[in-house]
Write a protein that holds these residues in place. Structure first.
Motif, PDB file in Angstrom:
ATOM      1  N   HIS B 263       0.922  -1.367   0.001  1.00 40.60           N
ATOM      2  CA  HIS B 263       0.101   0.111   0.084  1.00 40.60           C
ATOM      3  C   HIS B 263       0.917   1.164   0.054  1.00 40.60           C
ATOM      4  N   GLY B 264       0.640   2.047  -1.005  1.00 40.53           N
ATOM      5  CA  GLY B 264       1.814   3.181  -1.159  1.00 40.53           C
ATOM      6  C   GLY B 264       1.433   3.954  -2.276  1.00 40.53           C
ATOM      7  N   ILE B 265       2.296   5.346  -2.109  1.00 38.06           N
ATOM      8  CA  ILE B 265       2.037   6.372  -3.081  1.00 38.06           C
ATOM      9  C   ILE B 265       2.740   6.028  -4.383  1.00 38.06           C
ATOM     10  N   THR B 266       2.089   6.402  -5.486  1.00 36.84           N
ATOM     11  CA  THR B 266       2.535   6.089  -6.872  1.00 36.84           C
ATOM     12  C   THR B 266       2.703   7.323  -7.576  1.00 36.84           C
ATOM     13  N   SER B 267       3.680   7.401  -8.626  1.00 30.47           N
ATOM     14  CA  SER B 267       3.733   8.742  -9.318  1.00 30.47           C
ATOM     15  C   SER B 267       2.848   8.720 -10.306  1.00 30.47           C
ATOM     16  N   ARG B 268       2.618   9.869 -11.104  1.00 29.15           N
ATOM     17  CA  ARG B 268       2.001  10.031 -12.087  1.00 29.15           C
ATOM     18  C   ARG B 268       2.231   9.449 -13.478  1.00 29.15           C
ATOM     19  N   HIS B 269       3.576   9.712 -13.693  1.00 32.91           N
ATOM     20  CA  HIS B 269       4.431   9.461 -14.946  1.00 32.91           C
ATOM     21  C   HIS B 269       5.381   8.202 -14.721  1.00 32.91           C
ATOM     22  N   ILE B 270       5.232   7.267 -15.540  1.00 30.80           N
ATOM     23  CA  ILE B 270       6.202   6.157 -15.560  1.00 30.80           C
ATOM     24  C   ILE B 270       7.643   6.626 -15.374  1.00 30.80           C
ATOM     25  N   ASP B 271       7.800   7.765 -16.245  1.00 27.46           N
ATOM     26  CA  ASP B 271       9.365   7.905 -16.368  1.00 27.46           C
ATOM     27  C   ASP B 271       9.841   8.837 -14.930  1.00 27.46           C
ATOM     28  N   GLY B 272       9.001   9.114 -14.339  1.00 22.88           N
ATOM     29  CA  GLY B 272       9.285   9.995 -12.893  1.00 22.88           C
ATOM     30  C   GLY B 272       9.072  11.567 -13.386  1.00 22.88           C
ATOM     31  N   ARG B 273       8.957  11.822 -14.488  1.00 18.39           N
ATOM     32  CA  ARG B 273       8.913  13.308 -14.697  1.00 18.39           C
ATOM     33  C   ARG B 273       7.870  13.991 -13.805  1.00 18.39           C
ATOM     34  N   PRO B 274       8.245  15.148 -13.398  1.00 18.83           N
ATOM     35  CA  PRO B 274       7.448  15.680 -12.261  1.00 18.83           C
ATOM     36  C   PRO B 274       6.127  16.464 -12.747  1.00 18.83           C
ATOM     37  N   VAL B 275       5.081  16.352 -12.039  1.00 15.42           N
ATOM     38  CA  VAL B 275       3.814  17.009 -12.085  1.00 15.42           C
ATOM     39  C   VAL B 275       3.642  18.015 -10.979  1.00 15.42           C
ATOM     40  N   GLY B 276       3.118  19.221 -11.149  1.00 14.49           N
ATOM     41  CA  GLY B 276       3.004  20.204 -10.097  1.00 14.49           C
ATOM     42  C   GLY B 276       4.423  20.871 -10.031  1.00 14.49           C
ATOM     43  N   HIS B 277       4.644  22.202 -10.334  1.00 13.07           N
ATOM     44  CA  HIS B 277       5.826  22.861 -10.405  1.00 13.07           C
ATOM     45  C   HIS B 277       6.805  22.824  -9.226  1.00 13.07           C
ATOM     46  N   GLY B 278       7.539  21.964  -9.053  1.00 15.31           N
ATOM     47  CA  GLY B 278       8.708  21.924  -7.931  1.00 15.31           C
ATOM     48  C   GLY B 278       8.113  21.299  -6.734  1.00 15.31           C
ATOM     49  N   ALA B 279       6.949  20.757  -6.774  1.00 20.06           N
ATOM     50  CA  ALA B 279       6.093  20.064  -5.394  1.00 20.06           C
ATOM     51  C   ALA B 279       7.362  18.913  -4.975  1.00 20.06           C
ATOM     52  N   GLY B 280       7.673  18.272  -6.025  1.00 17.34           N
ATOM     53  CA  GLY B 280       8.763  17.062  -5.642  1.00 17.34           C
ATOM     54  C   GLY B 280       9.890  17.341  -4.931  1.00 17.34           C
ATOM     55  N   GLU B 281      10.378  18.378  -5.562  1.00 17.35           N
ATOM     56  CA  GLU B 281      11.678  19.070  -5.135  1.00 17.35           C
ATOM     57  C   GLU B 281      11.467  19.087  -3.583  1.00 17.35           C
ATOM     58  N   PHE B 282      10.427  20.174  -3.352  1.00 14.48           N
ATOM     59  CA  PHE B 282      10.241  20.494  -2.174  1.00 14.48           C
ATOM     60  C   PHE B 282      10.012  19.138  -1.078  1.00 14.48           C
ATOM     61  N   ILE B 283       9.423  18.291  -1.455  1.00 13.13           N
ATOM     62  CA  ILE B 283       9.171  17.193  -0.710  1.00 13.13           C
ATOM     63  C   ILE B 283      10.320  16.514  -0.349  1.00 13.13           C
ATOM     64  N   GLY B 284      11.310  16.476  -1.312  1.00  8.92           N
ATOM     65  CA  GLY B 284      12.420  15.712  -1.301  1.00  8.92           C
ATOM     66  C   GLY B 284      13.277  16.418  -0.064  1.00  8.92           C
ATOM     67  N   ARG B 285      13.479  17.783  -0.455  1.00 12.87           N
ATOM     68  CA  ARG B 285      14.163  18.741   0.202  1.00 12.87           C
ATOM     69  C   ARG B 285      14.117  18.695   1.870  1.00 12.87           C
ATOM     70  N   TYR B 286      12.575  18.812   1.979  1.00 11.65           N
ATOM     71  CA  TYR B 286      12.194  19.304   3.368  1.00 11.65           C
ATOM     72  C   TYR B 286      11.387  18.152   4.160  1.00 11.65           C
ATOM     73  N   VAL B 287      10.878  17.157   3.489  1.00 17.56           N
ATOM     74  CA  VAL B 287       9.854  16.371   4.154  1.00 17.56           C
ATOM     75  C   VAL B 287      10.262  15.036   4.127  1.00 17.56           C
ATOM     76  N   PHE B 288      10.620  14.517   2.929  1.00 17.78           N
ATOM     77  CA  PHE B 288      10.925  13.082   3.020  1.00 17.78           C
ATOM     78  C   PHE B 288      12.355  12.958   2.205  1.00 17.78           C
ATOM     79  N   PRO B 289      13.390  13.110   2.724  1.00 16.97           N
ATOM     80  CA  PRO B 289      14.715  13.183   2.089  1.00 16.97           C
ATOM     81  C   PRO B 289      14.982  11.696   1.492  1.00 16.97           C
ATOM     82  N   HIS B 290      15.289  11.646   0.364  1.00 16.21           N
ATOM     83  CA  HIS B 290      15.643  10.344  -0.360  1.00 16.21           C
ATOM     84  C   HIS B 290      14.196   9.732  -0.638  1.00 16.21           C
ATOM     85  N   GLY B 291      13.191  10.250  -0.450  1.00 11.98           N
ATOM     86  CA  GLY B 291      11.721   9.501  -0.820  1.00 11.98           C
ATOM     87  C   GLY B 291      11.892   9.339  -2.492  1.00 11.98           C
ATOM     88  N   GLU B 292      11.423   8.467  -3.077  1.00 11.55           N
ATOM     89  CA  GLU B 292      11.009   8.279  -4.389  1.00 11.55           C
ATOM     90  C   GLU B 292       9.825   7.412  -4.680  1.00 11.55           C
TER      91      GLU B 292
END
Lengths: 393, 393
Positions: B263-292
């Motif tokens: 049970h877990g969170i999945t990405s929108r695109h198969i190749d991992g390209r981002p959706v939502g301008h910079g939301a993923g960077e923010f999460i990786g930097r401040y919330v879930f470091p090393h999360g993918e």
């Protein structure tokens, strides 16, 4: 030749009798349940490294005859192939899938004989995996339950427009129109299916709701005119190379907020390497020319990349094994009648194909997945209920 | 600088007031619902090409202050970023995931403060997507329903051995032991979770059934000792490169015939390209470091290649949006108390992360999938019921 093989064959202790061209019989194990009559001495060389393709082909071409319960025949063929066959690891090569090739391939299988299919399919001629809600249903009940399960998953509402891509003899189209009050366009590439399908629509007085057409999926306009799209037992014919095109086509034919159901057979391995010695080759050669089974994640990737969101996946693998058991048993019980309807060669193909696929599903060589996807609205919302409980009320 | 930006900003007609460092206020549209206080004039340059990462970082670092409903703040930030932000198409680079890095990353997020998490999570501290059977449930009900839904999907039976990989504060482990009579081993890399988790196990007198340990998933023996394995909100931390290893690990810890739930969170695109301008960077930097976040078909491929058979997939995307709405509102209602428990900087991070993820799930930037798989017996059989109706009784 045979003499040198016998120690290896006897070592397997299979309940198999070899009936030779010269009248001799050799039992390979105690209490044989199956007799393999070798009509052509040259087949003996193949027995050194048997495969389901070699054995099946020899039977289809009349170089072998079989006597015994077909499920037992298949099991013994599999044991022979696993014990003595060559290792196969190469995935099959991609098949051609232009419109002419696809039309020919579909005609080969589905135009065989409506009367023949009526002999062993359920009363609505639903030629795909049934749905056994408790495991005690008969074939007619399981197919009606499957049609209802699909319509429920699609959350069909009166007045909605449903597209049925690869509609067969129209069983689902008529069911959806009759039971859920929708308007259906069904398309097929089989002239025989179209003919009988239209007769049945007329016989039920559903001409105002159900339209069946001879049409390639690539020729449908991509104008989002359908509320729902359903495709049952169809993507197996599309081919790996065309799956992205096929999914974009479905995605662009459904309106935002609509639903797309893909129900079909999936492969065991992602890279397409075979399971079951030679079973795939036999199917490709004799049963479904140009057929290609994608893995769940391959068809899932194409669905996702087409802009659809996968919301519900259900495996019905053992349901298909049971469905094929029913079909095979019904055909076996009507062999004399079947011989009047199709050539002996076709009958031999369909006999081993039905029993063989039951075995293949049961042993997890192939799978069946229903994949429901929605096309979300621009703001990310969709029209599905919170839970799937409505499917089970 | 700001003067040259104003025409573009005003053209968006957002209900936003800019409160400048010199005391001046500028309304960018009628009836502002949100005030953005610019404490640092240098931030203005970022407003020329804003992203959710730039805006979020400025808020976290105190260069911006926010006033107004947080969901409205996020919506306005998204509109600004979409209208004026730079196009991003590059997928993020793979993250390091050795045991030390993973332990540090988990500790950063989950060891923040048990009291802080208790402030806004449900009473059982279930820190993952709730399950809203009808959409009218409160948070406690939705989390209890989620725990039950997972246990039902796993078809837990009294006396079975369940492994909970990434067990958090043990809410699922205790529920499964109490309500379904199973024995549970739960593992986590968070010392704070372990401490409070063990206290709660003891408080319920479940020590005989529930064992919680500080352990990396790679350190569990692959001896098939578990009947069932469950992993909730865990594969997001594993990393793309380790997903095959992770799935093999789960597959080899469960007995033939057993079940594995991811049970877990999945990405929108198969190749991992981002959706939502910079939301993923923010999460990786401040919330879930090393999360993918893997796409459904990526985690699905790893599950399949590990020898498991995918039998049931369900998207709960909008359930997670609603869960995060609850968490965010509860935190917003308890800001004074929260300030006593965590540093201001952490509070700022968690505030925008909770509201931002609610927005991301709602807008289909990310998804939530429950993926149930079985490890079939050698002969292809499994132990699942014919239909999923038992989940809805």
């Amino acid at each position: 030749m045979l003499a040198s093989l016998l120690p290896a064959l006897r070592g397997l202790s299979l309940p198999l009798r070899l009936q030779l061209w010269d009248g001799k019989a050799i039992d390979l194990g105690p209490a044989p349940s199956v007799t393999l009559a070798i009509n052509d001495p040259e087949i003996v060389a193949d027995l050194a490294h048997p495969s389901l393709d070699l054995l099946g082909a020899a039977y289809v071409e009349g170089r072998l005859d079989l006597d015994g319960p077909l499920d037992e025949v298949i099991r013994i063929g599999d044991e022979l192939s696993r014990a003595l066959g060559k290792d196969e690891t190469a995935a099959p090569l991609p098949e051609s899938h232009d419109k002419a090739t696809d039309a020919e391939a579909i005609s080969y299988h589905y135009d065989l004989s409506n009367d023949f299919y009526q002999l062993w399919l359920d009363r609505d001629m639903v030629y795909s995996c049934g749905y056994f809600e408790t495991g005690t249903e008969d074939l007619d009940q399981a197919q009606q339950a499957k049609l209802r399960h699909l319509c429920r998953k699609l959350r069909l509402k009166p007045g909605e427009r449903l597209l049925d891509v690869g509609c067969g003899w129209g069983g689902l189209a008529r069911f959806a129109a009759r039971e859920f009050g929708v308007e259906v366009l069904g398309i097929t590439l089989s002239r025989e299916q179209l003919k009988l399908g239209r007769e049945r629509v007329a016989a039920e007085g559903l001409e105002g709701q159900v339209q069946l057409e001879l049409m390639d999926y690539r020729d449908l306009p991509r104008d989002g005119q359908f509320d729902k799209v359903v495709s049952v037992g169809m993507f197996e014919h599309v081919g790996q190379a065309n799956l992205p095109l096929y999914c974009r086509q479905l995605s662009e034919m459904v309106r935002p907020g609509g639903l797309v159901m893909n129900h079909g057979i999936t492969s065991r391995h992602i890279d397409g390497r075979p399971v079951g010695h030679g079973a795939g080759e036999f199917i490709g050669r004799y049963v479904f020319p140009h057929g290609e089974l994608p893995h769940l994640v391959k068809i899932g990737a194409c669905i996702s990349e087409s802009g659809l969101e996968i919301v519900d996946v259900e495996s019905l693998r053992l349901h298909y094994a049971r469905t094929l058991d029913f079909w095979s048993r019904r055909l076996e019980a009507n062999l004399d009648e079947a011989r009047r309807l199709v050539p002996e060669r076709a009958l031999r193909i369909w006999r081993v194909y039905l029993a063989g696929c039951a075995y293949g599903f049961r042993h997890n060589w192939i799978n069946l997945h229903q994949i429901l996807a929605t096309k979300p609205h621009e703001d990310g919302s969709h029209e599905l209920p919170w839970s799937r409980a409505d499917l089970y009320r």
